[in-house]
Write a protein that holds these residues in place. Structure first.
Motif, mmCIF file in Angstrom:
data_model
loop_
_atom_site.group_PDB
_atom_site.id
_atom_site.type_symbol
_atom_site.label_atom_id
_atom_site.label_comp_id
_atom_site.label_asym_id
_atom_site.label_seq_id
_atom_site.Cartn_x
_atom_site.Cartn_y
_atom_site.Cartn_z
ATOM 1 N N ASP A 4 0.809 -1.212 0.000
ATOM 2 C CA ASP A 4 0.000 0.000 0.000
ATOM 3 C C ASP A 4 0.847 1.269 0.000
ATOM 4 O O ASP A 4 0.344 2.352 0.135
ATOM 5 N N ARG A 15 2.192 6.889 7.019
ATOM 6 C CA ARG A 15 0.791 6.498 7.164
ATOM 7 C C ARG A 15 0.208 7.273 8.331
ATOM 8 O O ARG A 15 0.769 7.291 9.424
ATOM 9 N N TYR A 17 -3.665 7.387 8.932
ATOM 10 C CA TYR A 17 -4.811 6.637 9.440
ATOM 11 C C TYR A 17 -5.521 5.939 8.297
ATOM 12 O O TYR A 17 -5.222 6.170 7.131
ATOM 13 N N GLU A 18 -6.453 5.079 8.663
ATOM 14 C CA GLU A 18 -7.293 4.363 7.707
ATOM 15 C C GLU A 18 -8.694 4.956 7.728
ATOM 16 O O GLU A 18 -9.177 5.363 8.785
ATOM 17 N N GLU A 19 -9.324 4.983 6.574
ATOM 18 C CA GLU A 19 -10.735 5.373 6.475
ATOM 19 C C GLU A 19 -11.516 4.195 5.916
ATOM 20 O O GLU A 19 -11.012 3.455 5.078
ATOM 21 N N ARG A 20 -12.751 4.050 6.365
ATOM 22 C CA ARG A 20 -13.660 3.042 5.826
ATOM 23 C C ARG A 20 -14.733 3.739 4.996
ATOM 24 O O ARG A 20 -15.124 4.864 5.286
ATOM 25 N N SER A 94 -16.157 8.383 2.526
ATOM 26 C CA SER A 94 -15.476 8.153 3.796
ATOM 27 C C SER A 94 -16.446 8.239 4.964
ATOM 28 O O SER A 94 -17.354 9.077 4.984
ATOM 29 N N THR A 114 -11.627 0.120 2.383
ATOM 30 C CA THR A 114 -10.798 1.038 3.164
ATOM 31 C C THR A 114 -9.791 1.736 2.264
ATOM 32 O O THR A 114 -9.525 1.284 1.134
ATOM 33 N N ARG A 115 -9.232 2.817 2.794
ATOM 34 C CA ARG A 115 -8.111 3.477 2.133
ATOM 35 C C ARG A 115 -7.184 4.029 3.208
ATOM 36 O O ARG A 115 -7.613 4.319 4.322
ATOM 37 N N THR A 116 -5.913 4.144 2.856
ATOM 38 C CA THR A 116 -4.902 4.668 3.760
ATOM 39 C C THR A 116 -4.645 6.130 3.431
ATOM 40 O O THR A 116 -4.426 6.471 2.268
ATOM 41 N N ARG A 118 -2.125 9.203 3.842
ATOM 42 C CA ARG A 118 -0.703 9.404 4.079
ATOM 43 C C ARG A 118 -0.343 10.880 3.997
ATOM 44 O O ARG A 118 -0.987 11.638 3.289
ATOM 45 N N ASN A 142 1.180 9.837 14.629
ATOM 46 C CA ASN A 142 1.234 8.550 13.950
ATOM 47 C C ASN A 142 2.005 7.529 14.779
ATOM 48 O O ASN A 142 1.533 6.435 15.022
#
Length: 150
Positions: A4, A15, A17-20, A94, A114-116, A118, A142
């Protein structure tokens, strides 16, 4: 780099955070009565998307190819939200987005999309104090909370 982290080497990146993804629907849609949704629940739906939608449509199409109608909508996310509110289609956005009153969101659990997010800078570029401070703040957040994957 992990899969990723496909940014060119000339970038420093971290990185954050992650989003759903959630399914954004008009409040009058028949799927609103469900607590959560699946890709199968969206079969035959018109899904509105644009470049600011985070790639969630591409992920869904990868697992449910040809089972949805995709309609590209350029412009800000607010335009997509307005179109969803009028019943033109639904959207995958998101879970962090603020929604107007005419729309609501339901989680999508199968598949989980999901997506990261950055933070990226050009390596070797000088940075003023404000930019350097911002990067340091983001990196410390982070490291303390989620670790540095890349």
């Amino acid at each position: 780099l992990p899969h990723d982290c496909n940014l060119p080497e000339r970038f420093n990146h971290w990185r954050l955070y992650e989003e759903r993804a959630v399914v954004v629907l008009p409040t009058t849609h028949t799927l609103v009565s469900r607590a959560s949704l699946t890709g199968d629940d969206l079969d035959g739906e018109t899904i509105l998307h644009g470049e600011r939608c985070g790639g969630f449509v591409t992920q869904l199409d990868g697992t449910h190819r040809g089972r949805h109608r995709f309609r590209r909508c350029d412009g800000p996310t607010s335009h997509i939200l307005n179109l969803v509110g009028t019943g033109t289609g639904i959207a995958l956005l998101s879970d962090r987005i603020a929604l107007p009153a005419r729309v609501t969101a339901r989680p999508i659990n199968d598949p989980v999309l999901t997506r990261t997010i950055r933070l990226a800078t050009l390596a070797g570029r000088p940075q003023d104090a404000a930019v350097a401070g911002f990067i340091q703040l983001c990196r410390s957040y982070n490291y303390e909370r989620i670790g540095d994957a890349c």
